[in-house]
Design an enzyme around this catalytic site. Sequence first.
Site, PDB file in Angstrom:
ATOM      1  N   CYS A   1      12.824  -3.519   3.236  1.00  0.00           N
ATOM      2  CA  CYS A   1      12.936  -4.667   2.479  1.00  0.00           C
ATOM      3  C   CYS A   1      14.415  -5.261   2.522  1.00  0.00           C
ATOM      4  CB  CYS A   1      13.073  -4.048   0.986  1.00  0.00           C
ATOM      5  SG  CYS A   1      11.133  -3.918   0.399  1.00  0.00           S
TER       6      CYS A   1
ATOM      7  N   ARG B   1     -16.595 -13.952  -1.640  1.00  0.00           N
ATOM      8  CA  ARG B   1     -15.973 -12.802  -2.435  1.00  0.00           C
ATOM      9  C   ARG B   1     -16.599 -12.563  -3.653  1.00  0.00           C
ATOM     10  NH1 ARG B   1     -13.034 -10.760   0.589  1.00  0.00           N
ATOM     11  NH2 ARG B   1     -10.765  -9.890   0.181  1.00  0.00           N
TER      12      ARG B   1
ATOM     13  N   CYS C   1      10.214  -2.637  -3.007  1.00  0.00           N
ATOM     14  CA  CYS C   1      11.188  -1.771  -3.745  1.00  0.00           C
ATOM     15  C   CYS C   1      12.430  -2.620  -3.571  1.00  0.00           C
ATOM     16  CB  CYS C   1      11.194  -0.452  -3.089  1.00  0.00           C
ATOM     17  SG  CYS C   1      12.216  -0.454  -1.596  1.00  0.00           S
TER      18      CYS C   1
ATOM     19  N   ARG D   1       5.344   4.875   1.178  1.00  0.00           N
ATOM     20  CA  ARG D   1       4.437   4.626   2.207  1.00  0.00           C
ATOM     21  C   ARG D   1       3.592   6.024   2.373  1.00  0.00           C
ATOM     22  NH1 ARG D   1       5.115   5.499   7.814  1.00  0.00           N
ATOM     23  NH2 ARG D   1       3.517   4.344   9.025  1.00  0.00           N
TER      24      ARG D   1
ATOM     25  N   CYS E   1       7.269  -2.648   3.216  1.00  0.00           N
ATOM     26  CA  CYS E   1       8.234  -1.699   2.226  1.00  0.00           C
ATOM     27  C   CYS E   1       7.764  -0.018   2.481  1.00  0.00           C
ATOM     28  CB  CYS E   1       8.030  -2.115   0.856  1.00  0.00           C
ATOM     29  SG  CYS E   1       8.656  -0.951  -0.123  1.00  0.00           S
TER      30      CYS E   1
ATOM     31  N   CYS F   1     -13.304  -5.954  -1.052  1.00  0.00           N
ATOM     32  CA  CYS F   1     -12.696  -6.435   0.253  1.00  0.00           C
ATOM     33  C   CYS F   1     -13.328  -5.874   1.257  1.00  0.00           C
ATOM     34  CB  CYS F   1     -11.160  -6.512   0.142  1.00  0.00           C
ATOM     35  SG  CYS F   1     -10.264  -6.880   1.532  1.00  0.00           S
ATOM     36  N   HIS F   2     -12.998  -6.137   2.492  1.00  0.00           N
ATOM     37  CA  HIS F   2     -13.561  -5.385   3.793  1.00  0.00           C
ATOM     38  C   HIS F   2     -12.942  -3.987   3.873  1.00  0.00           C
ATOM     39  CE1 HIS F   2     -16.238  -7.642   5.926  1.00  0.00           C
ATOM     40  NE2 HIS F   2     -15.966  -8.697   5.396  1.00  0.00           N
ATOM     41  N   THR F   3     -11.694  -3.759   3.449  1.00  0.00           N
ATOM     42  CA  THR F   3     -11.143  -2.512   3.694  1.00  0.00           C
ATOM     43  C   THR F   3     -11.822  -1.506   2.877  1.00  0.00           C
ATOM     44  OG1 THR F   3      -9.000  -1.904   4.770  1.00  0.00           O
ATOM     45  CG2 THR F   3      -8.956  -2.145   2.421  1.00  0.00           C
TER      46      THR F   3
ATOM     47  N   CYS G   1      14.712  -0.133   0.290  1.00  0.00           N
ATOM     48  CA  CYS G   1      14.576   0.459   1.420  1.00  0.00           C
ATOM     49  C   CYS G   1      15.193  -0.334   2.650  1.00  0.00           C
ATOM     50  CB  CYS G   1      13.025   0.995   1.780  1.00  0.00           C
ATOM     51  SG  CYS G   1      11.990  -0.657   2.354  1.00  0.00           S
TER      52      CYS G   1
ATOM     53  N   CYS H   1      -5.109  -9.518  -2.625  1.00  0.00           N
ATOM     54  CA  CYS H   1      -5.273  -9.435  -1.096  1.00  0.00           C
ATOM     55  C   CYS H   1      -5.738 -10.731  -0.333  1.00  0.00           C
ATOM     56  CB  CYS H   1      -6.330  -8.370  -0.832  1.00  0.00           C
ATOM     57  SG  CYS H   1      -6.659  -7.999   1.101  1.00  0.00           S
TER      58      CYS H   1
ATOM     59  N   HIS I   1      -8.497  -2.654  -4.065  1.00  0.00           N
ATOM     60  CA  HIS I   1      -6.974  -2.936  -3.951  1.00  0.00           C
ATOM     61  C   HIS I   1      -6.928  -4.355  -4.155  1.00  0.00           C
ATOM     62  CE1 HIS I   1      -8.911  -4.104  -0.352  1.00  0.00           C
ATOM     63  NE2 HIS I   1      -7.891  -4.882   0.047  1.00  0.00           N
ATOM     64  N   GLU I   2      -7.832  -5.030  -4.940  1.00  0.00           N
ATOM     65  CA  GLU I   2      -7.441  -6.371  -5.188  1.00  0.00           C
ATOM     66  C   GLU I   2      -7.794  -6.797  -6.809  1.00  0.00           C
ATOM     67  OE1 GLU I   2      -9.082  -9.869  -2.088  1.00  0.00           O
ATOM     68  OE2 GLU I   2     -10.441  -9.649  -3.546  1.00  0.00           O
TER      69      GLU I   2
END
Length: 375
Positions: free
Chosen positions: A98, A370, A92, A110, A106, A40-42, A95, A169, A62-63
């Site tokens: 949430c 993708r 979670c 973090r 969440c 992904c782009h990030t 918190c 994602c 992350h995907e």
Amino acid sequence: MDVRAAVAIAAGKPLEVTTVQLDGPKAGEVLVEIRATGICHTDEFTLSGADPEGLFPAILGHEGAGVVVDVGPGVTSVKEGDHVIPLYTPECRQCPSCLSRKTNLCTAIRVTQGAGVMPDGTSRFSLNGQKLHHYMGCSTFANFTVLPEIAVAKIREDAPFDKVCYIGCGVTTGIGAVINTAKVEPGAKAIVFGLGGIGLNVVQGLRLAGADMIIGVDLNNARKEWGERFGMTHFVNPKEIGGDLVPHLVNMTKTGADQIGGADYTFDCTGNVTVMRQALEACHRGWGQSIIIGVAPAGAEVATRPFQLVTGRVWKGTAFGGARGRTDVPRIVDWYMDGKIQIDPMITHTMPLPDINKAFDLMHAGESIRSVVIF
Ligand code: NAD
Ligand code: 022
Ligand code: ZN
């Protein structure tokens, strides 16, 4: 244990595919065998060095999608053999965020997630004794990874990993922006700026929500056919209209009784702040909402005249499509398995891990929607 991973050694350098060491899951953590991961782009943003919060060396990605192979003490919501999608936005359910029911952001882990470590402040990955950072709490560019229990969504076992990884994602971000953030109603008129891996999912989310008019805007004419495939009804290339884009779009949305014009909903899927302004200003006076999905370069700022907002346009942003991962991701997997949404045609390229750098080349060239690495 030894695992195969693509390591981001330093900013601006290609990933190095090598063997790294992974420690087992501690309390509240799970060990997942990653079977497929999207690029992904990030990941590109961080690898390039443009992300001021990027940490090196790290295992990006992350995907993903995979199978739980071990769980640490105290884990109750998943077990060995469960199929899961890692969540860069955890859930979670305890918190203040949430519990508020007003946000999906969440806050339970973090700070450590942003610092590239597990919630206990340490990393599970190392290379020849040197610590490697985790990335967005996921690190899916490895065939095994360790994740906090609250950062995995359990999914059905008949879902193919090489397709549903995209739900980790892009798919959820695009569809969620329509359903959770904008809450688009049937009959709505919408404009999607940028028809890439996110924008096309916004388009199919709009079709699912019953929008009547779905205008796609892209500088790349090859994206017209792509948009039409997922429900886009009109296409505009800003370079080809011979005038200003905003009045052109506003004109397109005028209907008999309503000569004011403007879209009910617009979506920025480019990350370009000029486009973000156009997207706001192409909204209908009094009620139009513009949703920022694109991530702008570090330090960038958005601008408009306050009059645009005073006259009732609404500017919003969304992270991970406003989705609560453990709750919403399994439902999106069901939508895919039931044929309500499409994923397969958007996965234009697949490759084995050793070829992962090709995915970044394809992204730079604008050739892929993708790319997915299949382990
Ligand atoms: P992409 O490169 O696949 O698509 C971007 C598209 O925008 C391309 O088709 C490009 O031709 C078009 N485009 C670029 N400049 C344009 C302009 N000035 N006018 C019109 N079209 C233009 O990227 P993507 O994977 O779809 O991601 C889009 C953005 O969404 C990125 O910034 C990404 O980081 C962000 N994103 C945000 C979230 C979130 O949770 N908020 C999640 C995922 C991705
Ligand atoms: C995913 N993104 C872009 C492409 N693919 C993306 C990037 C950032 C966010 C969401 C999606 C994002 C929006 C708001 C935040 N993030 C802050 C969340 C918070 O502070 O609670 C974000 C997220 C994770 C990370 C950094 C920023 C991280 O893990 N490093 C969700
Ligand atoms: Zn992403």
